[in-house]
Design a protein around this motif. Structure first.
Motif, PDB file in Angstrom:
ATOM      1  N   LYS A   1      -5.164  -1.572  12.226  1.00 56.43           N
ATOM      2  CA  LYS A   1      -5.822  -1.029  13.370  1.00 56.43           C
ATOM      3  C   LYS A   1      -6.727  -2.039  14.067  1.00 56.43           C
ATOM      4  CE  LYS A   1      -7.141   2.857  12.207  1.00 56.43           C
ATOM      5  NZ  LYS A   1      -7.666   4.428  12.050  1.00 56.43           N
ATOM      6  N   SER A   2      -7.518  -2.808  13.068  1.00 59.85           N
ATOM      7  CA  SER A   2      -8.595  -3.474  13.631  1.00 59.85           C
ATOM      8  C   SER A   2      -8.096  -4.768  14.370  1.00 59.85           C
ATOM      9  CB  SER A   2      -9.610  -3.988  12.413  1.00 59.85           C
ATOM     10  OG  SER A   2      -8.403  -5.065  11.441  1.00 59.85           O
TER      11      SER A   2
ATOM     12  N   TYR B   1      -3.475  -0.473   6.533  1.00 54.24           N
ATOM     13  CA  TYR B   1      -3.492   0.160   7.688  1.00 54.24           C
ATOM     14  C   TYR B   1      -4.635  -0.110   8.747  1.00 54.24           C
ATOM     15  CZ  TYR B   1      -2.749   3.821  11.270  1.00 54.24           C
ATOM     16  OH  TYR B   1      -2.909   4.423  12.394  1.00 54.24           O
ATOM     17  N   GLU B   2      -5.564  -0.085   7.919  1.00 59.61           N
ATOM     18  CA  GLU B   2      -7.104  -0.154   8.743  1.00 59.61           C
ATOM     19  C   GLU B   2      -7.201  -1.776   9.267  1.00 59.61           C
ATOM     20  OE1 GLU B   2      -9.204   2.217   9.458  1.00 59.61           O
ATOM     21  OE2 GLU B   2      -7.943   3.755   8.325  1.00 59.61           O
ATOM     22  N   SER B   3      -6.843  -2.723   8.473  1.00 59.63           N
ATOM     23  CA  SER B   3      -6.649  -3.942   8.809  1.00 59.63           C
ATOM     24  C   SER B   3      -5.577  -4.003  10.081  1.00 59.63           C
ATOM     25  CB  SER B   3      -6.085  -4.970   7.778  1.00 59.63           C
ATOM     26  OG  SER B   3      -6.069  -6.273   8.304  1.00 59.63           O
TER      27      SER B   3
ATOM     28  N   THR C   1      -3.736   4.803   0.121  1.00 57.87           N
ATOM     29  CA  THR C   1      -4.189   3.678   0.248  1.00 57.87           C
ATOM     30  C   THR C   1      -3.798   3.316   1.505  1.00 57.87           C
ATOM     31  OG1 THR C   1      -3.390   3.179  -2.124  1.00 57.87           O
ATOM     32  CG2 THR C   1      -4.161   1.113  -0.691  1.00 57.87           C
ATOM     33  N   ARG C   2      -5.344   2.850   2.218  1.00 54.91           N
ATOM     34  CA  ARG C   2      -5.356   2.532   3.609  1.00 54.91           C
ATOM     35  C   ARG C   2      -5.714   1.132   4.127  1.00 54.91           C
ATOM     36  NH1 ARG C   2      -5.126   7.167   6.965  1.00 54.91           N
ATOM     37  NH2 ARG C   2      -6.355   5.913   8.533  1.00 54.91           N
ATOM     38  N   THR C   3      -5.710   0.518   3.127  1.00 58.19           N
ATOM     39  CA  THR C   3      -6.477  -0.980   3.611  1.00 58.19           C
ATOM     40  C   THR C   3      -5.629  -1.606   4.304  1.00 58.19           C
ATOM     41  OG1 THR C   3      -7.373  -0.976   1.191  1.00 58.19           O
ATOM     42  CG2 THR C   3      -7.335  -3.215   2.341  1.00 58.19           C
TER      43      THR C   3
ATOM     44  N   TYR D   1       0.300   7.565   9.092  1.00 57.97           N
ATOM     45  CA  TYR D   1      -0.936   7.725   8.509  1.00 57.97           C
ATOM     46  C   TYR D   1      -1.770   8.552   9.361  1.00 57.97           C
ATOM     47  CZ  TYR D   1      -0.601   3.356   5.434  1.00 57.97           C
ATOM     48  OH  TYR D   1      -0.382   2.767   4.314  1.00 57.97           O
ATOM     49  N   GLU D   2      -1.384   8.920  10.537  1.00 61.52           N
ATOM     50  CA  GLU D   2      -2.301   9.599  11.495  1.00 61.52           C
ATOM     51  C   GLU D   2      -1.945  11.115  11.520  1.00 61.52           C
ATOM     52  OE1 GLU D   2      -5.100   8.431  12.675  1.00 61.52           O
ATOM     53  OE2 GLU D   2      -4.557   6.421  12.427  1.00 61.52           O
TER      54      GLU D   2
ATOM     55  N   ASP E   1       0.855  -1.137  -0.121  1.00 62.43           N
ATOM     56  CA  ASP E   1      -0.194   0.037  -0.212  1.00 62.43           C
ATOM     57  C   ASP E   1       0.653   1.133   0.052  1.00 62.43           C
ATOM     58  OD1 ASP E   1      -2.383  -1.502  -0.150  1.00 62.43           O
ATOM     59  OD2 ASP E   1      -2.838  -1.042   2.043  1.00 62.43           O
TER      60      ASP E   1
END
Length: 243
Positions: A128-129, A124-126, A120-122, A148-149, A65
């Motif tokens: 975080k989850s 990174y969101e995964s 593209t954050r896919t 990212y933040e 990403d």
């Protein structure tokens, strides 16, 4: 094996060899404890391997990403840098009271254009989850979170907002006043009345502001790209360590 130990235990008890039996019992306890410790260690190794595999998968996806984001930023920086060259050419032509030329038309054609960064954050969101703490490398974890933040949102939400503000206020006024779109089957052509442009102080101030904002934006692109490259390099090192 167990049959042998049982026979040995009976023999010791039958011969009233209590001290030897206690020694034997202690040895048996030690063997049991060692077996438990070995089993726990094996479980720990398995858990560690699973954790390393999860980290490697997440980091590999994150690297992909970030490389995609970096490629987009490189394109955007190049595009915006090209527009600044065209705007400065136009400003020099105005300052020097240069006559109209087709090159001026070409420069004016870039007025409506600027790049909006996409991230593209896919992965990174995964991450975080699942919990960022799944990453055991604390330094890398903090670098990823900061990128990212903080870095990405600043470039997109703060710096780009300056462009959007100008794009939605002054820019349409001058584009509608001095540019005319015409489709010749290939590109849009922009005939201009350059003498009116040179006499329009408002347009000159708008152009100067546009150059300043765009040039500052390019610097932030470069800063964000450097931070992204730093994180990618850190991920590469961590992936090597996880192998």
């Amino acid at each position: 094996m167990f049959h042998f130990f049982r026979q040995l235990r009976r023999k010791l008890l039958s011969n009233s060899q209590l001290s030897r039996y206690l020694f034997y019992a202690l040895g048996e306890i030690v063997l049991v404890v060692l077996g438990i410790l070995i089993a726990l260690q094996i479980d720990n190794w398995n858990d560690q391997r699973k954790l390393q595999a999860r980290q490697a998968t997440l980091l590999t996806d994150l690297r992909s990403d970030l490389q995609e984001t970096l490629d987009g930023l490189q394109f955007g920086k190049s595009l915006n840098a090209h527009t600044v060259v065209q705007y400065r050419f136009l400003m020099d032509a105005i300052d020097q009271n240069a006559p109209y030329s087709e090159q001026i038309d070409s420069a004016m054609a870039w007025l409506p254009m600027f790049h909006v960064p996409r991230f593209t954050r896919t992965a990174y969101e995964s991450l975080k989850s699942q919990g960022v703490d799944i990453l055991t490398n604390r330094t890398l974890k903090n670098q990823i979170a900061n990128l990212y933040e903080n870095e990405f949102p600043y470039l997109k939400e703060d710096q780009t907002q300056l462009e959007w503000s100008l794009h939605n206020t002054d820019k349409p006024v001058y584009i509608n006043r001095y540019l005319r779109y015409r489709d010749n089957g290939d590109i849009m052509v922009f005939p201009v009345d350059f003498e009116k442009i040179k006499a329009d102080t408002g347009f000159i101030n708008f152009l100067a502001t546009l150059i300043a904002i765009r040039a500052a934006g390019i610097e932030f692109y470069e800063r964000t790209m450097a931070k992204t490259e730093e994180v990618i390099a850190g991920i590469d090192r961590e992936l090597d360590n996880l192998e």
